[in-house]
Design a protein around this motif. Structure first.
Motif, PDB file in Angstrom:
ATOM      1  N   GLU A 220       0.843  -1.190   0.000  1.00 35.70           N
ATOM      2  CA  GLU A 220       0.000   0.000   0.000  1.00 35.70           C
ATOM      3  C   GLU A 220       0.877   1.238   0.000  1.00 35.70           C
ATOM      4  N   CYS A 221       0.266   2.369  -0.318  1.00 36.54           N
ATOM      5  CA  CYS A 221       1.013   3.627  -0.392  1.00 36.54           C
ATOM      6  C   CYS A 221       0.892   4.377   0.920  1.00 36.54           C
ATOM      7  N   TYR A 222       2.020   4.717   1.514  1.00 34.88           N
ATOM      8  CA  TYR A 222       2.019   5.521   2.732  1.00 34.88           C
ATOM      9  C   TYR A 222       1.517   6.914   2.387  1.00 34.88           C
ATOM     10  N   VAL A 223       0.548   7.404   3.166  1.00 34.50           N
ATOM     11  CA  VAL A 223      -0.009   8.735   2.935  1.00 34.50           C
ATOM     12  C   VAL A 223       0.092   9.544   4.220  1.00 34.50           C
ATOM     13  N   PHE A 224       0.127  10.864   4.081  1.00 38.93           N
ATOM     14  CA  PHE A 224       0.377  11.721   5.230  1.00 38.93           C
ATOM     15  C   PHE A 224      -0.915  12.305   5.780  1.00 38.93           C
ATOM     16  N   ASP A 225      -1.846  11.402   6.118  1.00 41.07           N
ATOM     17  CA  ASP A 225      -3.096  11.809   6.742  1.00 41.07           C
ATOM     18  C   ASP A 225      -3.551  10.690   7.663  1.00 41.07           C
ATOM     19  N   THR A 229      -1.979   4.533   5.460  1.00 36.61           N
ATOM     20  CA  THR A 229      -1.701   3.909   4.168  1.00 36.61           C
ATOM     21  C   THR A 229      -2.989   3.856   3.352  1.00 36.61           C
ATOM     22  N   ALA A 230      -2.848   3.773   2.043  1.00 39.79           N
ATOM     23  CA  ALA A 230      -4.011   3.694   1.158  1.00 39.79           C
ATOM     24  C   ALA A 230      -3.723   2.683   0.054  1.00 39.79           C
ATOM     25  N   PRO A 231      -4.706   1.848  -0.311  1.00 36.20           N
ATOM     26  CA  PRO A 231      -4.506   0.907  -1.420  1.00 36.20           C
ATOM     27  C   PRO A 231      -4.497   1.650  -2.752  1.00 36.20           C
ATOM     28  N   VAL A 232      -3.601   1.259  -3.650  1.00 36.59           N
ATOM     29  CA  VAL A 232      -3.555   1.894  -4.977  1.00 36.59           C
ATOM     30  C   VAL A 232      -3.649   0.861  -6.099  1.00 36.59           C
ATOM     31  N   ASN A 233      -3.307  -0.381  -5.801  1.00 37.21           N
ATOM     32  CA  ASN A 233      -3.282  -1.424  -6.831  1.00 37.21           C
ATOM     33  C   ASN A 233      -4.600  -2.192  -6.820  1.00 37.21           C
ATOM     34  N   HIS A 234      -5.387  -2.016  -7.882  1.00 37.00           N
ATOM     35  CA  HIS A 234      -6.654  -2.719  -8.006  1.00 37.00           C
ATOM     36  C   HIS A 234      -6.600  -3.762  -9.129  1.00 37.00           C
ATOM     37  N   VAL A 235      -5.383  -4.060  -9.592  1.00 35.81           N
ATOM     38  CA  VAL A 235      -5.188  -5.009 -10.694  1.00 35.81           C
ATOM     39  C   VAL A 235      -4.551  -6.297 -10.192  1.00 35.81           C
ATOM     40  N   ASN A 236      -3.366  -6.192  -9.597  1.00 37.98           N
ATOM     41  CA  ASN A 236      -2.663  -7.372  -9.091  1.00 37.98           C
ATOM     42  C   ASN A 236      -2.025  -7.066  -7.734  1.00 37.98           C
ATOM     43  N   PRO A 237      -2.854  -6.753  -6.727  1.00 37.61           N
ATOM     44  CA  PRO A 237      -2.313  -6.342  -5.427  1.00 37.61           C
ATOM     45  C   PRO A 237      -1.579  -7.471  -4.707  1.00 37.61           C
TER      46      PRO A 237
END
Length: 321
Positions: A220-225, A229-237
């Motif tokens: 997942e992508c680390y986010v500053f809020d 973390t937030a998921p970004v891969n909806h194809v082959n996670p």
């Protein structure tokens, strides 16, 4: 459709009176119920805010109406609630701390749109280079990407030797980061150091996930809020991080509940509760340990902060943060 939006953006553009604009920007955010973090600097604007969809739209329209910020590209995500607890609009020397001797308004790597990046990323002549901090790429990164063990972008000069072998190789170097802002300076710095064929993912991981589905981004992508973390891969996670405590696979990221540690670490939900939000027994029994609420996100507390006034100096004027 969720009621709230999270906006992520930046733009390198000259701002002459940063203090005056900081007050104007802060006032607009207050009047439109926006929370988040915005940095105003002589070199430009960098922000991530959350609010109701209509308030965020008003904010984007307001910024785009200003000729200085007409070119801002917003990354827009849906959310169930505010992603921030406070509003901070600060004046700083740079919109991303780097201390690198470059000017993105004069030179950067070639910008690749998300669809172009997706077409190139598996090319054998392409090398992906992650320009984020170690705690960010530990929880998620593109397959096969080179990562650096660095705490922030200021340390990049100490790690350039790790990719020195790419000079003169004919390889295409594609840098990437969360929203694109670090790569503006990082790609410029690589060019400054004699690297050739330097590119950057325009809009970063977040935009790539929104527009192209995030294929080949592991974890997942680390986010500053408040999401951390937030998921970004909806194809082959695929989850790549493991719990710091028990070693099980998890993409759940927390800040250690001990403020004197405050390490960003993957800790599974069960261990989060078992350790009361701490990363070790030492931190769990520390006298300053913060109460754990199951989330592992602790917004900073400031004694001299109020939403309306922000940070005030003793003289009553906004001080440079």
């Amino acid at each position: 459709m969720k009621a709230y939006r999270i906006l992520l953006y930046y733009l390198y553009t000259p701002i002459e009176d940063c203090l005056a604009y900081r007050e104007e920007h802060h006032r607009f955010c207050l009047e439109n119920n926006l929370l988040g973090r915005v940095i105003v600097a002589p070199e430009g604007l960098n922000g991530t805010v959350s609010g109701l969809a209509e308030d965020c739209q008003r904010y984007m329209d307001w910024l785009h109406a200003d000729p200085r910020f007409a070119a801002i590209q917003f990354k827009i995500e849906e959310h169930e609630q505010h992603a921030f607890h406070k509003l901070h609009v600060r004046v700083k020397e740079e919109i991303v701390n780097s201390d690198l001797p470059v000017d993105p308004l004069k030179q950067t790597g070639v910008h690749l749109e998300p669809n172009e990046f997706r077409q190139l990323m598996n090319d054998p002549d392409v090398v992906l280079v992650d320009m984020r901090s170690n705690y960010e790429h530990n929880v998620g990164k593109f397959k096969g990407a080179i990562t650096f063990d660095m705490e922030n972008l200021r340390e990049l000069p100490d790690h350039v030797t790790e990719i020195e072998h790419l000079k003169g190789s004919g390889k295409k170097i594609i840098t990437y980061c969360t929203g694109g802002i670090k790569c503006e300076k990082a790609s410029a710095y690589l060019l400054h150091q004699g690297f050739e064929n330097v590119y950057q993912l325009h809009g970063g991981i977040i935009r790539y996930g929104l527009e192209e589905g995030g294929e080949n981004f592991d974890g997942e992508c680390y986010v500053f809020d408040g999401r951390v973390t937030a998921p970004v891969n909806h194809v082959n996670p695929e989850i790549i991080s493991t719990c710091h405590v028990c070693g099980t696979t998890t993409s759940r990221m927390v800040n250690c509940a001990n403020p004197e540690c405050n390490e960003h670490l993957p800790i599974c939900e069960q261990c989060g509760w078992d350790m009361d939000g701490a990363c070790s027994d030492t931190c769990r029994t520390h006298p300053r340990k913060r109460p754990y609420n199951g989330q592992g996100y602790y917004p900073k507390k400031f004694e001299d902060y109020t939403p309306v006034m922000g940070f005030k100096s003793a003289q009553g004027s906004f001080r440079k943060e």
